[in-house]
Design an enzyme around this catalytic site. Structure first.
Site, PDB file in Angstrom:
ATOM      1  N   TYR A 124      -2.395  -2.328  -9.942  1.00  0.00           N
ATOM      2  CA  TYR A 124      -3.512  -2.104  -9.026  1.00  0.00           C
ATOM      3  C   TYR A 124      -3.249  -0.819  -8.254  1.00  0.00           C
ATOM      4  O   TYR A 124      -2.153  -0.614  -7.721  1.00  0.00           O
ATOM      5  CB  TYR A 124      -3.632  -3.280  -8.056  1.00  0.00           C
ATOM      6  CG  TYR A 124      -4.700  -3.095  -7.004  1.00  0.00           C
ATOM      7  CD1 TYR A 124      -6.051  -3.161  -7.335  1.00  0.00           C
ATOM      8  CD2 TYR A 124      -4.358  -2.879  -5.675  1.00  0.00           C
ATOM      9  CE1 TYR A 124      -7.037  -3.005  -6.369  1.00  0.00           C
ATOM     10  CE2 TYR A 124      -5.333  -2.717  -4.698  1.00  0.00           C
ATOM     11  CZ  TYR A 124      -6.666  -2.792  -5.048  1.00  0.00           C
ATOM     12  OH  TYR A 124      -7.630  -2.628  -4.088  1.00  0.00           O
ATOM     13  N   ASP A 135       2.379   5.815  -8.498  1.00  0.00           N
ATOM     14  CA  ASP A 135       1.768   5.152  -7.357  1.00  0.00           C
ATOM     15  C   ASP A 135       2.865   4.400  -6.620  1.00  0.00           C
ATOM     16  O   ASP A 135       3.239   3.292  -6.983  1.00  0.00           O
ATOM     17  CB  ASP A 135       0.671   4.204  -7.826  1.00  0.00           C
ATOM     18  CG  ASP A 135       0.024   3.446  -6.674  1.00  0.00           C
ATOM     19  OD1 ASP A 135       0.498   3.593  -5.522  1.00  0.00           O
ATOM     20  OD2 ASP A 135      -0.948   2.710  -6.921  1.00  0.00           O
ATOM     21  N   LYS A 153       1.598   2.280   3.168  1.00  0.00           N
ATOM     22  CA  LYS A 153       2.363   1.145   3.676  1.00  0.00           C
ATOM     23  C   LYS A 153       3.538   1.551   4.557  1.00  0.00           C
ATOM     24  O   LYS A 153       3.377   1.758   5.757  1.00  0.00           O
ATOM     25  CB  LYS A 153       2.782   0.240   2.523  1.00  0.00           C
ATOM     26  CG  LYS A 153       1.589  -0.344   1.769  1.00  0.00           C
ATOM     27  CD  LYS A 153       1.985  -1.369   0.742  1.00  0.00           C
ATOM     28  CE  LYS A 153       0.787  -1.853  -0.060  1.00  0.00           C
ATOM     29  NZ  LYS A 153      -0.161  -2.669   0.702  1.00  0.00           N
TER      30      LYS A 153
END
Length: 424
Positions: free
Chosen positions: A142, A237, A265
């Site tokens: 994702y 990613d 994050k």
């Protein structure tokens, strides 16, 4: 009725499904989501004042634990001078210099406000740099909710993907080729079938959004070699893995240098920050230097950047990652032993401060193997642990996180509670 039930009922009147991000709705596991009002260290307190040992950590950012004193202090001090300017600040430069110093693959970086924004811009940049349109992604990975990335696998290994969300035109999904994670032959065949068409590959170097799936030996190195051979851009990613596994991210842990990296994050310390960066020649294609457009009113927000810099400072302390990895390994080993004693089919693994739990007899290496795990067994386990005061991700397809605030006693208590759950 509990306070959590009351809040959930109230929320559903004005918020779709009562939540602002789908997994929070507990649709995968059933039951009522917990509404949290306070966090400190390794713990969360819900609306009913029940305390939980937290292994979600805001889905990764809380690597130091909740309400880390230095991070909170940085936010407070910065906020006193203003919340947002929409103009350059010195603290943005501090963040850029820190990221480029810690990640050798980054020669230039641009700050944004989310991981999704970082990944969608990285794809646009790869296409603008190469003049090609096709992107390779991997099933089960994702990368945010950009149109090009909300794509499921096609009917065969070499078919382009199909939309996995309403509102994504098939023409956009058709620009994305969805392949099997950990299968280099699949990737090699795609390049051979479409010479000169693939702009880049985007990959979670350690997958964390189909539960935790580690790269097979040579997989990331093989992606690097194929991109070099075919003139494509390799995008890591690291929104989830960046500074979660190693001080140089997954790229440092596995010794593979991507062309572009996306971050989020941890670099925000719990505040909304994202970033993308990489080779100077590619980054100089971004406006206003080049023709690839990207902008954001809140990009480089000083309060969010202050939180991120405080977090990045703390994780550079000697031995930080060794201690974090050891504590996470203590958790997964203890859970496996407890399951074995109870005769439950279960496996687990960890990479740095991330871990995966699987109701299967061996650790999965692909999306298909993850999907073959016993989801209903996980759901029963999840609710027993939740009732006992342990907060795990409310889905069988999400990685978990340990923070520096988790003590050996927290881990031991979690294992003891899990042993009771497995026995039941």
């Amino acid at each position: 009725m509990s306070r959590n039930d009351e809040l959930f009922a109230r929320a559903q009147r004005t918020i779709p499904a009562g939540v602002n991000s789908p997994v929070r709705a507990f649709r995968s596991v059933g039951g009522t989501p917990r509404f949290f009002k306070r966090g400190e260290g390794a713990y969360l307190w819900d609306a009913d004042d029940k305390r939980y040992i937290d292994y979600v950590g805001s889905w990764g950012p809380a690597i130091l634990g909740h309400a880390h004193p230095e991070t909170v202090r940085a936010v407070r001090e910065t906020a006193l001078h203003g919340l947002s300017f929409g103009a350059p600040t010195e603290i943005e430069i501090d963040m850029a210099e820190t990221l480029c110093r810690l990640l050798p693959s980054m020669e230039m970086v641009r700050l944004v406000s989310s991981g999704t924004e970082a990944t969608m811009t990285a794809l646009r940049l790869a296409r603008g740099y190469t003049g090609r349109s096709k992107i390779v992604k991997f099933e089960g990975c994702y990368h945010g909710h950009g149109d090009s990335l909300l794509v499921k696998a096609g009917s065969g290994a070499l078919t382009f993907g199909q939309p996995s969300s309403a509102g994504v035109p098939a023409s956009i999904a058709g620009e994305t080729l969805v392949l099997a994670y950990n299968d280099l032959d699949d990737v090699s065949a795609a390049f051979k079938a479409r010479p000169g068409e693939i702009a880049g590959i985007i990959v979670e170097p350690v997958a964390g959004n189909m539960n935790l799936v580690a790269p097979a030996p040579g997989f990331l190195q093989g992606l690097r070699e194929l991109c070099d051979r075919h003139g494509a851009v390799l995008i890591f990613d690291e929104v989830m893995t960046g500074f979660r596994l190693h001080l140089q991210g997954a790229q440092g842990l596995y010794g593979v240098v991507p062309d572009l990296t996306t971050l989020g994050k941890v670099i925000g310390g719990g505040m909304p920050v994202g970033a993308f960066g990489g080779k100077r020649a590619i980054m100089e294609k971004i406006a206003p230097l080049g023709p690839v457009y990207q902008a954001g009113t809140l990009s480089g927000n000083p309060v969010a950047v202050a939180a991120g810099l405080a977090t990045l400072s703390a994780i550079q302390s000697p031995g930080f990652y060794d201690r974090l990895a050891q504590r996470t390994q203590q958790l997964t080993s203890g859970l496996v032993n407890a399951a074995q004693r109870a005769g439950v089919q279960f496996s687990a693994q960890s990479v740095g401060g991330m871990f995966g739990l699987y109701f299967a007899n061996r650790v999965p290496t692909s999306f298909a193997e993850v999907m073959a795990c016993d989801k209903e067994a996980f759901n029963r386990f999840f609710h027993r642990m939740l009732d006992a005061g342990v907060y795990l991700a409310p889905s069988a397809y999400e990685a978990g996180f340990v923070s520096a605030a988790h003590s050996a006693a927290d881990i031991d208590r979690t294992i003891a509670l899990a042993a009771e759950a497995f026995a039941a």
